[in-house]
Design an enzyme around this catalytic site. Structure first.
Site, mmCIF file in Angstrom:
data_model
loop_
_atom_site.group_PDB
_atom_site.id
_atom_site.type_symbol
_atom_site.label_atom_id
_atom_site.label_comp_id
_atom_site.label_asym_id
_atom_site.label_seq_id
_atom_site.Cartn_x
_atom_site.Cartn_y
_atom_site.Cartn_z
ATOM 1 N N ARG A 30 8.133 11.921 2.325
ATOM 2 C CA ARG A 30 8.038 10.455 2.337
ATOM 3 C C ARG A 30 8.514 9.850 3.653
ATOM 4 O O ARG A 30 9.123 8.773 3.660
ATOM 5 C CB ARG A 30 8.862 9.840 1.187
ATOM 6 C CG ARG A 30 8.266 10.038 -0.177
ATOM 7 C CD ARG A 30 7.122 9.066 -0.389
ATOM 8 N NE ARG A 30 6.408 9.376 -1.612
ATOM 9 C CZ ARG A 30 6.714 8.859 -2.807
ATOM 10 N NH1 ARG A 30 7.674 7.992 -2.923
ATOM 11 N NH2 ARG A 30 6.019 9.215 -3.855
ATOM 12 N N ARG A 34 8.193 2.678 2.637
ATOM 13 C CA ARG A 34 8.741 1.323 2.638
ATOM 14 C C ARG A 34 10.079 1.155 3.347
ATOM 15 O O ARG A 34 10.504 0.043 3.615
ATOM 16 C CB ARG A 34 8.870 0.813 1.199
ATOM 17 C CG ARG A 34 7.541 0.341 0.621
ATOM 18 C CD ARG A 34 7.645 0.050 -0.859
ATOM 19 N NE ARG A 34 7.912 1.279 -1.589
ATOM 20 C CZ ARG A 34 7.968 1.379 -2.909
ATOM 21 N NH1 ARG A 34 7.800 0.324 -3.665
ATOM 22 N NH2 ARG A 34 8.200 2.542 -3.490
ATOM 23 N N ARG A 43 1.479 -2.757 5.236
ATOM 24 C CA ARG A 43 1.181 -2.884 3.808
ATOM 25 C C ARG A 43 0.880 -4.341 3.445
ATOM 26 O O ARG A 43 -0.021 -4.647 2.681
ATOM 27 C CB ARG A 43 2.371 -2.361 3.021
ATOM 28 C CG ARG A 43 2.384 -2.739 1.591
ATOM 29 C CD ARG A 43 2.235 -1.577 0.650
ATOM 30 N NE ARG A 43 1.957 -2.107 -0.667
ATOM 31 C CZ ARG A 43 2.741 -1.968 -1.699
ATOM 32 N NH1 ARG A 43 3.827 -1.255 -1.595
ATOM 33 N NH2 ARG A 43 2.431 -2.521 -2.843
ATOM 34 N N ASP A 80 -1.664 10.379 -1.565
ATOM 35 C CA ASP A 80 -0.856 10.549 -2.767
ATOM 36 C C ASP A 80 -1.337 11.763 -3.532
ATOM 37 O O ASP A 80 -2.496 12.170 -3.378
ATOM 38 C CB ASP A 80 -0.942 9.307 -3.656
ATOM 39 C CG ASP A 80 0.245 9.229 -4.590
ATOM 40 O OD1 ASP A 80 1.296 8.739 -4.161
ATOM 41 O OD2 ASP A 80 0.129 9.703 -5.735
ATOM 42 N N TYR A 157 1.253 13.580 -15.158
ATOM 43 C CA TYR A 157 0.795 12.195 -15.010
ATOM 44 C C TYR A 157 -0.483 11.944 -15.807
ATOM 45 O O TYR A 157 -0.688 10.867 -16.365
ATOM 46 C CB TYR A 157 0.554 11.878 -13.530
ATOM 47 C CG TYR A 157 1.830 11.679 -12.754
ATOM 48 C CD1 TYR A 157 2.486 10.454 -12.760
ATOM 49 C CD2 TYR A 157 2.409 12.717 -12.028
ATOM 50 C CE1 TYR A 157 3.669 10.255 -12.057
ATOM 51 C CE2 TYR A 157 3.593 12.541 -11.317
ATOM 52 C CZ TYR A 157 4.215 11.307 -11.337
ATOM 53 O OH TYR A 157 5.381 11.119 -10.651
HETATM 54 O O1 CP3 Z 1 5.602 12.205 2.399
HETATM 55 C C1 CP3 Z 1 4.865 11.378 2.954
HETATM 56 O O2 CP3 Z 1 5.266 10.573 3.817
HETATM 57 C C2 CP3 Z 1 3.379 11.386 2.646
HETATM 58 C C3 CP3 Z 1 2.911 10.491 1.658
HETATM 59 C C4 CP3 Z 1 3.125 10.731 0.165
HETATM 60 C C5 CP3 Z 1 3.116 9.663 -0.755
HETATM 61 N N1 CP3 Z 1 3.162 10.176 -2.017
HETATM 62 C C6 CP3 Z 1 3.030 8.248 -0.367
HETATM 63 C C7 CP3 Z 1 3.414 7.237 -1.333
HETATM 64 C C8 CP3 Z 1 3.266 11.897 -0.569
HETATM 65 C C9 CP3 Z 1 3.394 13.332 -0.075
HETATM 66 C C10 CP3 Z 1 3.269 11.526 -1.950
HETATM 67 C C11 CP3 Z 1 3.321 12.497 -3.064
HETATM 68 C C12 CP3 Z 1 3.643 12.045 -4.415
HETATM 69 N N2 CP3 Z 1 3.177 10.934 -5.073
HETATM 70 C C13 CP3 Z 1 4.426 12.763 -5.330
HETATM 71 C C14 CP3 Z 1 5.039 14.112 -5.069
HETATM 72 C C15 CP3 Z 1 6.186 13.997 -4.150
HETATM 73 C C16 CP3 Z 1 7.417 13.531 -4.828
HETATM 74 O O3 CP3 Z 1 7.887 12.447 -4.435
HETATM 75 O O4 CP3 Z 1 7.912 14.270 -5.638
HETATM 76 C C17 CP3 Z 1 4.468 12.040 -6.540
HETATM 77 C C18 CP3 Z 1 5.227 12.432 -7.801
HETATM 78 C C19 CP3 Z 1 3.667 10.895 -6.367
HETATM 79 C C20 CP3 Z 1 3.342 9.828 -7.365
HETATM 80 C C21 CP3 Z 1 3.756 8.525 -6.842
HETATM 81 N N3 CP3 Z 1 3.046 7.786 -5.917
HETATM 82 C C22 CP3 Z 1 4.977 7.828 -7.088
HETATM 83 C C23 CP3 Z 1 6.043 8.306 -8.035
HETATM 84 C C24 CP3 Z 1 4.969 6.670 -6.287
HETATM 85 C C25 CP3 Z 1 6.061 5.661 -6.123
HETATM 86 C C26 CP3 Z 1 5.799 4.411 -6.845
HETATM 87 C C27 CP3 Z 1 6.757 3.324 -6.411
HETATM 88 O O5 CP3 Z 1 6.552 2.190 -6.848
HETATM 89 O O6 CP3 Z 1 7.675 3.601 -5.636
HETATM 90 C C28 CP3 Z 1 3.766 6.646 -5.566
HETATM 91 C C29 CP3 Z 1 3.344 5.638 -4.586
HETATM 92 C C30 CP3 Z 1 3.564 6.031 -3.186
HETATM 93 N N4 CP3 Z 1 3.094 7.188 -2.658
HETATM 94 C C31 CP3 Z 1 4.234 5.293 -2.170
HETATM 95 C C32 CP3 Z 1 4.116 6.033 -1.001
HETATM 96 C C33 CP3 Z 1 4.590 5.671 0.380
HETATM 97 C C34 CP3 Z 1 4.859 3.916 -2.315
HETATM 98 C C35 CP3 Z 1 3.778 2.982 -1.883
HETATM 99 C C36 CP3 Z 1 4.185 1.579 -1.699
HETATM 100 O O7 CP3 Z 1 4.666 0.973 -2.680
HETATM 101 O O8 CP3 Z 1 3.949 1.076 -0.604
#
Ligand code: CP3
Length: 381
Positions: A30, A34, A43, A80, A157
């Site tokens: 990540r 944010r 964003r 994602d 999921y």
């Molecule tokens: O690591 C990186 O910088 C690359 C980008 C990346 C994202 N998601 C961006 C993202 C990666 C590798 C992921 C993988 C991901 N997504 C996982 C596995 C990694 C982990 O964290 O265990 C999982 C379980 C997800 C599912 C998911 N997508 C979640 C739980 C969330 C968060 C929701 C929230 O409201 O915080 C997301 C959204 C997401 N994916 C964001 C980002 C930067 C937040 C987006 C935003 O609100 O701007």
């Protein structure tokens, strides 16, 4: 054009091959997100997370944002893990403050039987286009990491319909209709292999599988519902079985030629990351993957001793350390580096520094800088 040379900074590739490096490579799960004001600005302009991920130019822009700020040794594709089920027709959406959700979860054998592997160059073309755009933008400065969720984590999921506290629906499915769950895991595995193969063909130089929820399973259930599918991914990617099938389906030579000399010589390394995977390190080290990513519940010295140099290890600072002061962060970085070396016969070779899980939105970018710089400073050979 993506040229056929090794990235100028090849620390990550060398560490994954357990070769000597001038200092330990570091990237952070990540690392785009944010906690960075420039991400929040993009964003705001783009509207939504999915809008960003589905636009290759914006995905590229946010992928390189952390590299402009910090001395990171790799970029990770901005996307994602839930793109695969979205492309399967489950329809991903986000509710502010509640995380990801699916409009059409799959909960029984009948809906599972209807699932098919999405076509990578049509339904997931935006991901491949993002990779091609990022590779051009990176111009071989650092390697680009592509990724996927694990079959089990995607299934969580897909069955729960979103995040879950207790995984009641998928665990009930495992108990009441294990055949249906295995069918779901099997189609997910085919999709993950096709997805990672397509990412590799598009230009990803390292691949990581996130088994974020493997650790919620009991050992016997992990060995039935997660581990065998991770192992199949490692084997099939190595054999390039689907890669070949895909090329035949018309992905074409153009993408194949994008491979660097380095990739032709060594293949594309795979990292299996899992939260709560400490009980299974021996099995993961024998899976055929080049790297294993671990969380902070295991000492790296112990992880290194138990894996005996069979894989590179990635990790494993507790992300909450970033709430400490820069001095406290530096001390913890040193401990983590030294713990790895202690379990690895005094050598830092084969270590990729990372957190044990991802950065959070409320973390201070200056603390991230302290971490990244300390890794290089304390590990310089
Ligand atoms: O690591 C990186 O910088 C690359 C980008 C990346 C994202 N998601 C961006 C993202 C990666 C590798 C992921 C993988 C991901 N997504 C996982 C596995 C990694 C982990 O964290 O265990 C999982 C379980 C997800 C599912 C998911 N997508 C979640 C739980 C969330 C968060 C929701 C929230 O409201 O915080 C997301 C959204 C997401 N994916 C964001 C980002 C930067 C937040 C987006 C935003 O609100 O701007």
């Amino acid at each position: 054009m993506t040229d056929a040379t090794t990235p100028k900074n090849d620390r990550l590739l060398r560490a994954l091959r357990r070769e000597p490096v001038d200092c330990t490579p570091v990237w952070l799960m990540r690392q785009a997100g944010r906690y960075l004001p420039e991400y929040r600005a993009t964003r705001q302009r783009a509207g939504s997370f999915l809008g960003m991920a589905k636009n290759p130019d914006i995905a590229c822009e946010v992928t390189v944002q952390p590299l402009a700020r910090f001395d990171l040794d790799a970029a990770i594709l901005f996307s994602d893990i839930l793109t695969i089920p979205d492309a399967m027709g489950l329809e991903l959406y986000f509710v502010e403050g509640e995380g990801p959700k699916f409009r059409h979860p799959v909960r029984d054998a009948a809906s599972i039987a209807k699932l098919a592997v999405p076509d990578m160059e049509t339904e997931l073309r935006y991901v491949m286009d993002a990779i091609r755009t990022i590779r051009r933008e990176l111009d071989n400065r650092v390697p680009l990491i592509g990724f996927s969720g694990s079959p089990w984590t995607l299934a969580c999921y897909m069955v729960e319909g979103g995040g879950s506290d207790n995984y009641s629906r998928i665990k009930a499915l495992a108990l009441n209709d294990p055949k249906a769950l295995h069918q779901l895991l099997s189609v997910n595995t085919d999709a993950v292999i096709a997805y990672l193969s397509a990412q590799r063909a598009a230009g990803a130089q390292v691949l990581q599988v996130f088994d974020t929820w493997g650790g919620v399973l009991s050992p016997s259930m992990y060995r039935e519902f997660s581990l065998p599918y991770l192992t199949r991914i490692a084997h099939e990617l190595q054999r390039g079985v689907l890669r070949q099938a895909q090329d035949e389906r018309g992905l074409g030579q153009a993408q194949v030629l994008r491979q660097t000399q380095d990739e032709r010589d060594h293949g594309t390394p795979l990292i299996l990351f899992g939260k709560g995977n400490a009980p299974y390190l021996e099995a993961l080290a024998a899976s055929g993957a080049e790297g294993v990513g671990v969380d902070w519940l295991v000492e790296l010295s112990e992880a290194a001793r138990r894996t005996q140099g069979k894989v590179a290890l990635q990790g494993n600072l507790d992300p909450a350390i970033l709430y400490g002061s820069p001095d406290a962060i530096r001390a913890q970085v040193r401990n983590t580096l030294d713990s790895y070396a202690e379990g690895n016969g005094g050598s830092r070779e084969g270590h990729v520094f990372n957190l044990g899980h991802g950065l959070s939105p409320d973390m201070d970018p200056e603390h991230v800088r302290a971490l990244v710089d300390a890794v290089h400073e304390f590990s310089r050979r």
